[in-house]
Structures are given as structure tokens and as C-alpha cells.
Design a protein around this motif. Sequence first.
Motif, PDB file in Angstrom:
ATOM      1  N   THR A  75      -2.231   6.333  -9.105  1.00 49.89           N
ATOM      2  CA  THR A  75      -1.992   6.903  -7.771  1.00 49.89           C
ATOM      3  C   THR A  75      -2.050   5.811  -6.709  1.00 49.89           C
ATOM      4  N   ALA A  76      -3.043   4.924  -6.834  1.00 47.78           N
ATOM      5  CA  ALA A  76      -3.168   3.830  -5.849  1.00 47.78           C
ATOM      6  C   ALA A  76      -1.929   2.953  -5.878  1.00 47.78           C
ATOM      7  N   GLU A  77      -1.459   2.648  -7.081  1.00 44.49           N
ATOM      8  CA  GLU A  77      -0.268   1.794  -7.197  1.00 44.49           C
ATOM      9  C   GLU A  77       0.926   2.459  -6.505  1.00 44.49           C
ATOM     10  N   LEU A  78       1.023   3.768  -6.663  1.00 43.05           N
ATOM     11  CA  LEU A  78       2.173   4.463  -6.061  1.00 43.05           C
ATOM     12  C   LEU A  78       2.020   4.623  -4.545  1.00 43.05           C
ATOM     13  N   ILE A  79       0.786   4.778  -4.070  1.00 41.63           N
ATOM     14  CA  ILE A  79       0.576   4.943  -2.618  1.00 41.63           C
ATOM     15  C   ILE A  79       1.206   3.769  -1.871  1.00 41.63           C
ATOM     16  N   LYS A  80       1.005   2.567  -2.388  1.00 42.62           N
ATOM     17  CA  LYS A  80       1.534   1.384  -1.709  1.00 42.62           C
ATOM     18  C   LYS A  80       3.057   1.448  -1.588  1.00 42.62           C
ATOM     19  N   TYR A  81       3.717   1.761  -2.686  1.00 36.75           N
ATOM     20  CA  TYR A  81       5.183   1.804  -2.658  1.00 36.75           C
ATOM     21  C   TYR A  81       5.689   2.968  -1.809  1.00 36.75           C
TER      22      TYR A  81
ATOM     23  N   GLY B 237      12.050  -9.023   5.687  1.00 38.68           N
ATOM     24  CA  GLY B 237      10.703  -9.452   5.334  1.00 38.68           C
ATOM     25  C   GLY B 237      10.464  -9.485   3.842  1.00 38.68           C
ATOM     26  N   SER B 238       9.236  -9.786   3.503  1.00 36.56           N
ATOM     27  CA  SER B 238       8.920 -10.003   2.092  1.00 36.56           C
ATOM     28  C   SER B 238       8.558  -8.712   1.379  1.00 36.56           C
ATOM     29  N   CYS B 239       8.381  -7.619   2.122  1.00 36.19           N
ATOM     30  CA  CYS B 239       7.865  -6.407   1.466  1.00 36.19           C
ATOM     31  C   CYS B 239       8.852  -5.247   1.426  1.00 36.19           C
ATOM     32  N   LEU B 240       9.290  -4.776   2.581  1.00 37.06           N
ATOM     33  CA  LEU B 240      10.058  -3.526   2.567  1.00 37.06           C
ATOM     34  C   LEU B 240      11.320  -3.612   1.702  1.00 37.06           C
ATOM     35  N   PRO B 241      12.151  -4.681   1.825  1.00 36.24           N
ATOM     36  CA  PRO B 241      13.351  -4.718   0.980  1.00 36.24           C
ATOM     37  C   PRO B 241      13.010  -4.743  -0.520  1.00 36.24           C
ATOM     38  N   LYS B 242      12.039  -5.566  -0.868  1.00 37.05           N
ATOM     39  CA  LYS B 242      11.660  -5.730  -2.284  1.00 37.05           C
ATOM     40  C   LYS B 242      10.991  -4.457  -2.830  1.00 37.05           C
ATOM     41  N   ASP B 243      10.113  -3.873  -2.042  1.00 37.75           N
ATOM     42  CA  ASP B 243       9.355  -2.736  -2.554  1.00 37.75           C
ATOM     43  C   ASP B 243      10.210  -1.475  -2.671  1.00 37.75           C
TER      44      ASP B 243
END
Length: 436
Positions: free
Chosen positions: A201-207, A260-266
Amino acid sequence: MRVCMIGAGYVGLVSGACFADFGHRVTCIDRDVHRVAALKRGEIPIYEPGLADLVEANVRGGRLHFAAETSSVGDADAVFIAVGTPSRRGDGFADLSYVYEAVREIAPRLAATAVVITKSTVPVGTGDEIERILRELRPEADLQVASNPEFLREGAAIQDFKHPDRIVVGSDDARAQAVLAEIYRPLYLNAAPILYVSRRTAELIKYAANAFLATKITFINEIADLCERVGADVQEVARGMGLDNRIGGKFLHPGPGFGGSCLPKDTLALIKTAHDNGAQLRIVEAVTAVNDQRKRAMARKVVAALGGSARGKTVAVLGLAFKPNTDDTRDSPAIPLITALQDLGARVRAYDPAGMEQVKPVLPDVSYCNDAYGAADGADALVIATEWEQFRALDLARLKRLMTAAVIVDLRNVYRADEMKRADFRYIAIGRGTVE
Ligand code: UDX
């Protein structure tokens, strides 16, 4: 607590320095010996406001250390994995090779009851694989694996770390929960909610959080396009929407598309996870497609401002970093904008307070200038691509004297139409009427 941070990149360094500031004893470990040597000399490899002072104070206080090899892992109660998870070439899936390599490397050295925590953004199920590797390599030990995603914004990372909206701890194990509760105790005392959930669940919350932020931005960007067609003002639409507490005003700023480094990649990695698991995420798919198109559309907007053709024209671009207060230019909308303008025959002059060195290898044919006015010299149009503070109060009269034509394309809506009218500029913003 004794803490080790594997990876002294952006996340590892900020988190390590903040944990040390809480009073923990922290070692940041990075296999890049040059980076470690530089850190030991007090040189910070990234641009992040406040980080240099925080590192210095905690090194001086004896709480923060740097090392190029993993021997200190053996003393740690908690070992955070904060290595990079770039997009894998071809399928967009997060490349986990650095994560697994780090786990294999530290496994033989870990104390028998250590807690290993992923801070890197990792797809659902990565914690299970880490656990499997540790069981295989250390069958006798009682190691725990938890997920503790970061929600740091570049440029505001220390503030975000010290005043988080929430702390997510993904583990069903009481000991792992207790170790993380102790590590975050100073924040807990400040009433930052700590959420105990399962590791997956924690892993998915981030994405899910990053995909939702990307969706909000993309939504308002499309509404901005509609505003231009129907003669409405997107700033006021966003304000009118955002005052509804159920919606909230943040991340409703229209612009040239998220980077940025996060939104496109994630977002890509989340779509891949959904595909692999037989689920559909049509909204997130649409968000990534719309955002990619938007970056190309920004060049068309500039060409229209130039009167329909870029050939032989000079364009000044202010801002190369994907957002202010960072030197990070990864997936910055300014890059495809400049490439497209050059392909269409324009000469580009550019200035960014922090990100110029980073883009020089990818954009070799740009004239890099010392400030906004240098970039504007002789330009047929000036584009504001990143909303750095220093671009918010430019001397418009001086710009007008320097430029060949008084045209500003404001992709971040930092100016008001009336001030541009007074200064006698042709002014094109996002989702608001054009000032002729
Ligand atoms: C993001 C998340 O905010 C953070 O929680 C996560 O841990 C990492 O990813 P960051 O990439 O540093 O942080 O930047 P952010 O401030 O979220 O901006 C991302 C992109 O969206 C930028 O290109 C920015 O210009 C754009 N953006 C943001 C908008 O266009 N409009 C907005 O309203 C907000």
C-alpha cells in the motif's frame, strides 16, 4: 538511532541531513568516490536551498558522515535505500537494478535485526523482492523490509521533509514500525500524521499521489486551452475551483506541462504496473499523452507570437530548469520548446540562474547569456519558461529597448495583462486573453 542512507543523491542527501538534524547518527553512503570526497570537503553536488548549511551544521555536530563503502552499515538500526530508479529504456518501467545491487551489497554486512527501508520510489512488490533477496543471503538474520516513500519537492525539499503533510510507513511488523516511529519522532511531536499501512500500500500511495498531482496539472492545462477559446481567464477559473475545499487550490497552475525527475517517470511506471497486473489506468494514460503533446504545442504558441514563422527570428528563453530553485533540467518543458524552435529556423538565446550547465550538452547551439537582459538583446520574442523569482519583476522598459520586437510569451502566467499593456508589449500568456 543509527541510520545509514544508501545513495547520496537528491533524496539520500536531503533525508540524511534532515535525520541528522533530528539528532540521529547518519552515514550517507555512495559508491561514487568523487561525490563522497566532494561531500567530505563540504561541497554539495546539487542545488537545493538550505541544504549546504544543514549538511555543514550536522557534519560539524558529528552527526552526519559520508562514506564510499558500506562497512558502517553493520552498526545501523535502519538502512534506507535512496538510490535512483530511472525509467527503463523502452518500456518506461522503473529500473530497479541499482536498488537490488545495493541490497545485495549491504546484505552480508547488515546487523541481524536491522530494518531496511526503501525511500526510492519503487513499484509495488519491490519490497517483497528485497525481502526475498535478504532471506536468501541472510537466512539466519531477522531482517525487516519497510517502505517509507518521500514526498519532497525539489527546491522546497527541506521544508517538505521537516513539515510533511504525512509520513507513510509501509510495514506490518511491530519492530519496523517502532524503529521508523523513533526516527520520525521529532515530526510526530509536531503532529505530522504517521500512516501505518502494508508495504504494498505504501509503495502504491507514492505513485498514486504523483499521478494525481500530474492529473491536476494536466486538467488545468486543458482548461486553460479552453479558456483561450472561449475568452475566460484560467487564473480565475483555478481560483474559483480551488477555493472549494474538496478540490484545493494547489497544483492548479497552468503552464507548459509538467516535467522534472518524478512526475513524468512515475506516471509511466504506474501505467506499466497497471498493465502488468491486468488493470487499466486510462486517466493516467491520457495525462501522459496530453502532457507530451502540450510540450510540442508550446513551440506552436511561440511561433504564432512571432507572426507565424520562426525562420530567421531570435527567441529569448528565460528559464531552463523544470521549475524554479533547482538546477534540475530533466524533462524540462524548455528543452523540447527550444529544440522545436531551432528546428523551425529560430536562433535561441537563453538564460537560467542555475540550470545552464546541465542543458549545454543537449542544447549546444543556444547562445547562453549572463542574465535576462543579455538574453533579450536583439530578440523578436521573449519566452518565460520557468517562474524564477528574478523573472517576476523584470524592467519592462529596459527589455523593450533591448528587444527587436516587444513580444512576451509568458508560459507561467507571472505577469498581469494590465502591466504589459502599460509597457506596450504584445503579451501572450496561458489561458488568458492576449494583450495586443
Ligand atoms: C514532485 C512531487 O510534488 C513530490 O511530492 C514528489 O516526491 C516528487 O515529484 P517535483 O518533481 O520536485 O516534486 O516538482 P513539483 O513541484 O511537483 O512540480 C512538478 C512539475 O509540475 C513541474 O514541471 C512544475 O512546473 C509543474 N507544475 C506544478 C505545474 O505546471 N503546475 C502546478 O500547479 C504545479
